[in-house]
Design a protein around this motif. Structure first.
Motif, PDB file in Angstrom:
ATOM      1  N   UNK A 167       0.783  -1.176  -0.082  1.00  0.00           N
ATOM      2  CA  UNK A 167       0.077   0.076  -0.001  1.00  0.00           C
ATOM      3  C   UNK A 167       0.797   1.156  -0.026  1.00  0.00           C
ATOM      4  N   UNK A 168       0.254   2.282  -0.278  1.00  0.00           N
ATOM      5  CA  UNK A 168       1.025   3.596  -0.344  1.00  0.00           C
ATOM      6  C   UNK A 168       1.441   3.886   0.832  1.00  0.00           C
ATOM      7  N   UNK A 169       0.733   3.500   1.837  1.00  0.00           N
ATOM      8  CA  UNK A 169       1.077   3.954   3.386  1.00  0.00           C
ATOM      9  C   UNK A 169       0.844   2.776   4.174  1.00  0.00           C
ATOM     10  N   UNK A 170       1.620   2.886   5.177  1.00  0.00           N
ATOM     11  CA  UNK A 170       1.341   1.580   6.349  1.00  0.00           C
ATOM     12  C   UNK A 170       1.646   2.092   7.565  1.00  0.00           C
ATOM     13  N   UNK A 171       0.769   1.464   8.567  1.00  0.00           N
ATOM     14  CA  UNK A 171       0.875   1.600   9.897  1.00  0.00           C
ATOM     15  C   UNK A 171       1.889   0.564  10.544  1.00  0.00           C
ATOM     16  N   UNK A 172       2.798   1.052  11.210  1.00  0.00           N
ATOM     17  CA  UNK A 172       3.632   0.084  11.900  1.00  0.00           C
ATOM     18  C   UNK A 172       3.907   0.081  13.420  1.00  0.00           C
ATOM     19  N   UNK A 173       3.909  -1.036  14.141  1.00  0.00           N
ATOM     20  CA  UNK A 173       4.184  -0.905  15.542  1.00  0.00           C
ATOM     21  C   UNK A 173       5.714  -0.278  15.758  1.00  0.00           C
ATOM     22  N   UNK A 174       6.035   0.569  16.690  1.00  0.00           N
ATOM     23  CA  UNK A 174       7.304   1.065  16.998  1.00  0.00           C
ATOM     24  C   UNK A 174       8.162   0.169  16.930  1.00  0.00           C
ATOM     25  N   UNK A 175       7.988  -1.058  17.376  1.00  0.00           N
ATOM     26  CA  UNK A 175       9.023  -1.987  17.780  1.00  0.00           C
ATOM     27  C   UNK A 175       9.667  -2.937  16.321  1.00  0.00           C
ATOM     28  N   UNK A 176       9.003  -2.891  15.244  1.00  0.00           N
ATOM     29  CA  UNK A 176       9.120  -3.252  14.205  1.00  0.00           C
ATOM     30  C   UNK A 176       9.841  -2.314  13.213  1.00  0.00           C
ATOM     31  N   UNK A 177      10.057  -1.097  13.734  1.00  0.00           N
ATOM     32  CA  UNK A 177      10.588  -0.047  12.702  1.00  0.00           C
ATOM     33  C   UNK A 177      12.005  -0.264  12.938  1.00  0.00           C
TER      34      UNK A 177
END
Length: 366
Positions: free
Chosen positions: A143-153
């Motif tokens: 997708x053009x944008x994603x929501x990620x949890x801070x721990x997997x960034x």
């Protein structure tokens, strides 16, 4: 609620459909990432084509790379404008996570394949408000944008090319991590890789990088074997024309290490038999009983078999390490990549399934 464009897996075995959807605003422990690129992995297709979670329709993709646009209040150490890779999610609190093995997280399936956030809520909705499966590997990066949890960034350096970073989040770190984190071969060792797709070729490159002096690639795809030779492997074998076991056991009585990425029982048996005394076989993929295979009770004394997930990597250290190796000229994983525009994601899938492309990477419009 941001409007995004996403490639939706609507039904088993069917092409992905590009749709306009709505993505939630970040919760306190989440970040919003504008995608620049994402790798395409066989895991995405396995989920689309089998009855494993998440339920379809869903947004898959789990090798994202992009730029942070919004940061939740509790997501410390991450700022708007950071360039990041996205990898698998882990709880950070179980025995495996605390011991430095997040790929073996007790909550791995729930956090990566449930189709929802950790609290069970959906991050994605159709324009009419109907929820749709997301949070795949805590990102859903098709997708053009994603929501990620801070721990997997995973923050990366300004000089790192985001278009190359995507496949490091899973496939490349799986293969390379198997060698670097699990097998840890001493310089001068010998290693064979069965199946040189994205994971297998990454394992071969890592073996060369850490000083293995004999690295053998086994595959039926002539173009992949040719590329493996160009990248420095010392020998290539085609099981349709070569006696693989005889060739490998001729190497000082066998090889020190073997990596299987095929998951096929008969190949796993050959890999085990090809090991020298004291050798170690690392397994990847779903085990396919395609005939007489590995009898665990018959493993010869002194030989070992280990099953590896995600290269037993800690993404926050493994991904920067691989980028540093690449920058130094010791890990040319970029040679595995073929780029496709987002609109052509189904072409990328077809090329990967046919074996034409080793590692497709999807590029998003700026």
């Amino acid at each position: 609620m941001p409007a995004i464009r996403a490639a939706v897996a609507r039904a088993t075995g069917q092409p992905l459909e590009l749709l306009d959807l709505h993505l939630d605003e970040p919760q306190p422990d989440e970040v919003l990432v504008r995608m620049v690129a994402t790798g395409l992995c066989h895991t995405d297709l396995t989920v689309r084509d089998t009855v494993v979670p998440p339920a379809l329709p869903a947004i898959l993709g789990h090798e994202g790379a992009g730029v942070v646009e919004k940061v939740g209040a509790a997501a410390t150490g991450i700022s708007v404008g950071d360039r990041v890779a996205l990898s698998f999610a882990s709880c950070g609190d179980c025995k495996a996570c605390r011991g430095g093995h997040p790929a073996h997280c007790a909550s791995f399936i729930d956090l990566n394949m449930s189709g929802t956030r950790r609290d069970g809520t959906s991050t994605l909705r159709h324009e009419d408000g109907t929820p749709i499966g997301g949070s795949f590997f805590s990102q859903s990066s098709f997708a053009t944008h994603a929501l990620a949890h801070a721990s997997n960034v995973v923050k990366i350096r300004p000089q790192d090319d985001l278009e190359l970073v995507g496949p490091l989040g899973c496939g490349v770190q799986t293969g390379a991590g198997t060698v670097i984190n699990v097998l840890r071969p001493a310089p001068g060792s010998s290693l064979v890789v069965f199946g040189v797709g994205g994971v297998g070729m990454s394992a071969a490159l890592a073996a060369l990088a850490v000083g293995c002096t004999t690295v053998v690639a086994v595959d039926v795809n002539a173009e992949r074997l040719q590329l493996a030779k160009e990248l420095g492997v010392t020998a290539v074998l085609d099981p349709t024309t070569d006696d693989v076991l005889a060739e490998l056991t001729a190497l000082n009585g066998g090889v020190d290490y073997a990596v299987d990425t095929t998951g096929r029982a008969t190949i796993v048996k050959t890999a085990l038999e090809a090991l020298a005394p004291g050798g170690v076989l690392a397994l990847h993929g779903l085990y396919t009983p395609d005939g007489e295979g590995l009898d665990v009770a018959a493993i010869p004394a002194g030989k070992s078999v280990v099953s590896v997930i995600e290269g037993d990597s800690v993404p926050q250290t493994t991904i920067p390490a691989l980028l540093a190796l690449h920058e130094a000229g010791h890990f040319p994983f970029d040679r595995l990549i073929t780029f496709y525009d987002f609109d052509n994601i189904n072409e990328a899938i077809a090329d990967m399934e046919s074996g034409r492309t080793i590692k497709p990477v999807i590029r998003f419009p700026a």
